[in-house]
Every structure is written in structure tokens, then in C-alpha cells.
Motif scaffolding. Structure first.
Motif, PDB file in Angstrom:
ATOM      1  N   THR A 169       0.834  -1.194   0.000  1.00  0.00           N
ATOM      2  CA  THR A 169       0.000   0.000   0.000  1.00  0.00           C
ATOM      3  C   THR A 169       0.872   1.250   0.000  1.00  0.00           C
ATOM      4  O   THR A 169       2.030   1.214   0.420  1.00  0.00           O
ATOM      5  N   GLY A 170       0.309   2.346  -0.494  1.00  0.00           N
ATOM      6  CA  GLY A 170       1.095   3.574  -0.610  1.00  0.00           C
ATOM      7  C   GLY A 170       2.269   3.387  -1.540  1.00  0.00           C
ATOM      8  O   GLY A 170       3.361   3.904  -1.303  1.00  0.00           O
ATOM      9  N   ALA A 192       2.742   4.161  -4.805  1.00  0.00           N
ATOM     10  CA  ALA A 192       2.920   4.974  -6.010  1.00  0.00           C
ATOM     11  C   ALA A 192       4.170   5.833  -5.978  1.00  0.00           C
ATOM     12  O   ALA A 192       4.685   6.220  -7.033  1.00  0.00           O
ATOM     13  N   ASP A 230      -2.685   2.416  -4.115  1.00  0.00           N
ATOM     14  CA  ASP A 230      -2.485   3.826  -3.769  1.00  0.00           C
ATOM     15  C   ASP A 230      -3.751   4.598  -4.115  1.00  0.00           C
ATOM     16  O   ASP A 230      -4.534   4.188  -4.984  1.00  0.00           O
ATOM     17  N   ASN A 256      -3.595   7.831  -5.173  1.00  0.00           N
ATOM     18  CA  ASN A 256      -3.245   8.764  -6.253  1.00  0.00           C
ATOM     19  C   ASN A 256      -3.210   7.997  -7.574  1.00  0.00           C
ATOM     20  O   ASN A 256      -2.227   7.330  -7.899  1.00  0.00           O
ATOM     21  N   LEU A 298      -0.014   6.271  -9.399  1.00  0.00           N
ATOM     22  CA  LEU A 298      -0.085   4.813  -9.388  1.00  0.00           C
ATOM     23  C   LEU A 298       0.088   4.246 -10.789  1.00  0.00           C
ATOM     24  O   LEU A 298       0.823   3.265 -10.993  1.00  0.00           O
ATOM     25  N   ARG A 327      -2.097  -2.986 -10.509  1.00  0.00           N
ATOM     26  CA  ARG A 327      -2.361  -1.792  -9.697  1.00  0.00           C
ATOM     27  C   ARG A 327      -3.831  -1.750  -9.343  1.00  0.00           C
ATOM     28  O   ARG A 327      -4.677  -2.253 -10.079  1.00  0.00           O
ATOM     29  N   SER A 380      -6.516   1.142  -7.291  1.00  0.00           N
ATOM     30  CA  SER A 380      -6.750   2.335  -6.485  1.00  0.00           C
ATOM     31  C   SER A 380      -7.290   1.903  -5.128  1.00  0.00           C
ATOM     32  O   SER A 380      -8.182   1.051  -5.045  1.00  0.00           O
ATOM     33  N   ALA A 405       1.084   2.678   3.519  1.00  0.00           N
ATOM     34  CA  ALA A 405       0.422   3.954   3.216  1.00  0.00           C
ATOM     35  C   ALA A 405       0.416   4.879   4.429  1.00  0.00           C
ATOM     36  O   ALA A 405       0.161   4.443   5.554  1.00  0.00           O
TER      37      ALA A 405
END
Length: 247
Positions: free
Chosen positions: A12-13, A15, A37, A39, A43, A59, A61, A91
Motif C-alpha cells: 500500500t502507498g 505509487a 495507492d 493517487n 499509481l 495496480r 486504487s 500507506a
């Protein structure tokens, strides 16, 4: 042969910054990686860049404070790659302010992203890993959760909470073959920290026994160790990647 050949991971997080570097290092060691992510633009670029380097990535979101979206992120890994062997809860955000100026909303937002977000990722991944009888979860805490930082009562509290959560989960999940560990980065050179005023940055580096800031790659290597079989008898541990700062 990579340390993670044939394994499937979620980050996670992922990007930008440390999360992207974690994904890059895991992929370089053979893992297939799902990037999560919020963004979408960053991403998409991260996934394209990793794919261009030969990595096998997907990927999705993901708002880590939304249980349904975290579940969907983990399910993407299971559906695409057939397993969830590694979960990295990375994240995070900051909303720094002194106690006098910090709003209740900024406190809640930071705690939700870091602490609740980590818990949701931990829960979702462990449900899949329970059926597999194996898995490695790595939660990203911070040295701020150990020593505290002025202006970061929200962030420091959340990062300290991640340590307690990690240890509790490690005790709960160990008999199922699931290891849970945490990494506490210290002063790490990222675009966000490099925006710091030069004199403040220099003062912080002088506090580090190794006399320099760390890199995102050095944090990622710590995650790699905990995610791999090199750490097969390590659970409930907190690995400081701090150059000795905060001892």
C-alpha cells in the motif's frame, strides 16, 4: 534465483517514495506485486515504470481507510496471482501541527490512515494467509513512534500504535504460519524530507550516529529481509532502519 521467486505481494502507498521502492525491491527479488495507492495518476506511472523494468505488477486504487477497498486490493492479488504471500502496510500521510494548533480532523485523519489502514490491511491479508497456512506481513511504523516528535502527536501516536498492533497480531497469527513484523525508518531521504530547510536537515543528520540520512532502498531492504525466508524465525520484531538515531 530471487529471495521471493514465485511469491505474490501487496504494497500500500506504493505509487511514490518508500512504498514504490519497496515494490521495486520485492519485484527485483522475484515477487509479483500489486500496487495500491489513492493517487491514480502516480499509481499508473509507477506501474508502467515497474512493468518496463520487467516486473510483473498490477495496480488497484485504494483508500486504506475503506474496508471494502482494502479487501478488494487484497482480493486482486489473490485473483491475479493465486496467493497473498506478503503484505506491506506502508500507506501514510502527515498533518503536522503543535498541540495548540492541530485540529481534531487532522488528528483523526492521520490516525485513520496509519493505524486503521494498517489494521484493515493486516486483517484482509491474514484472512487469505490463514487459508494458505503461511504469509509474511510487514507494517511500516516510524522512529517517531518510539521517540516522539514535536508537532507530530497524531503521527507519533499512530506509529507507536502500529508497533503494539504488530506484536498483538504476531502472537495471534503465529500458530497459523503467519509472521508479522514492523520496520521503523528514521531520517530517510525522500522528496518530502528533502524539502526541509537546509540547516534543519543538516542538524537532523548530525543526530544520526552514521552521520547521514538513509535511503528508501535501505528501508526496502529491511522489508525484504522480513518478508523473505531469511527471517523465517522472526515475528513480532521491530526493525529500526535509522542509522542508530534514537538509541
Amino acid at each position: 534465483m530471487g529471495l521471493l521467486d514465485g511469491r505474490a505481494a501487496v504494497v500500500t502507498g506504493a505509487a511514490r517514495g518508500i512504498g514504490l521502492e519497496i515494490a521495486r525491491v520485492l519485484a527485483a527479488e522475484g515477487a509479483r506485486v500489486v500496487l495500491g495507492d489513492l493517487n491514480a495518476e502516480a499509481l499508473h506511472k509507477a506501474a508502467d515504470d515497474l512493468t518496463a523494468s520487467g516486473a510483473d505488477v498490477r495496480r488497484a486504487s485504494c483508500d486504506v481507510t475503506d474496508a471494502d477497498r482494502v479487501d478488494a486490493l487484497v482480493r486482486t492479488c489473490k485473483d491475479e496471482f493465486g496467493a497473498v504471500d506478503i503484505m506491506v502496510n506502508n500507506a501514510g500521510i502527515t498533518r503536522d501541527a503543535t498541540l495548540r494548533r492541530m485540529t481534531e480532523r487532522d488528528f483523526d485523519t492521520v490516525v485513520d490512515v496509519h493505524l486503521k489502514g494498517t489494521w484493515l490491511g493486516l486483517r484482509a491479508a491474514s484472512l487469505v494467509m490463514r487459508e494458505q497456512g503461511s504469509g509474511a506481513i510487514v507494517n511500516i511504523s516510524s522512529l517517531s513512534g518510539k521517540v516522539g516528535n514535536p508537532g507530530q502527536t497524531n503521527y507519533s501516536a499512530a506509529k507507536a500504535g502500529i508497533v503494539g498492533m504488530t506484536k498483538a497480531a504476531a502472537k495471534e497469527l503465529g500458530h497459523l504460519g503467519i509472521r508479522v513484523n514492523a520496520v521503523q525508518p528514521g531520517l530517510i531521504r525522500t522528496p518530502m524530507t528533502e524539502a526541509m530547510r537546509a540547516d534543519i536537515w543538516a542538524a537532523k543528520e548530525r543526530e544520526v550516529p552514521l552521520q547521514r540520512a538513509g535511503t528508501a532502498a535501505e528501508v526496502a531492504n529491511g522489508v525484504l529481509f522480513l518478508a523473505s525466508d531469511l527471517a523465517s524465525y522472526v515475528t513480532g520484531a521491530v526493525l529500526e532502519v535509522s542509522g542508530g538515531r534514537g538509541m
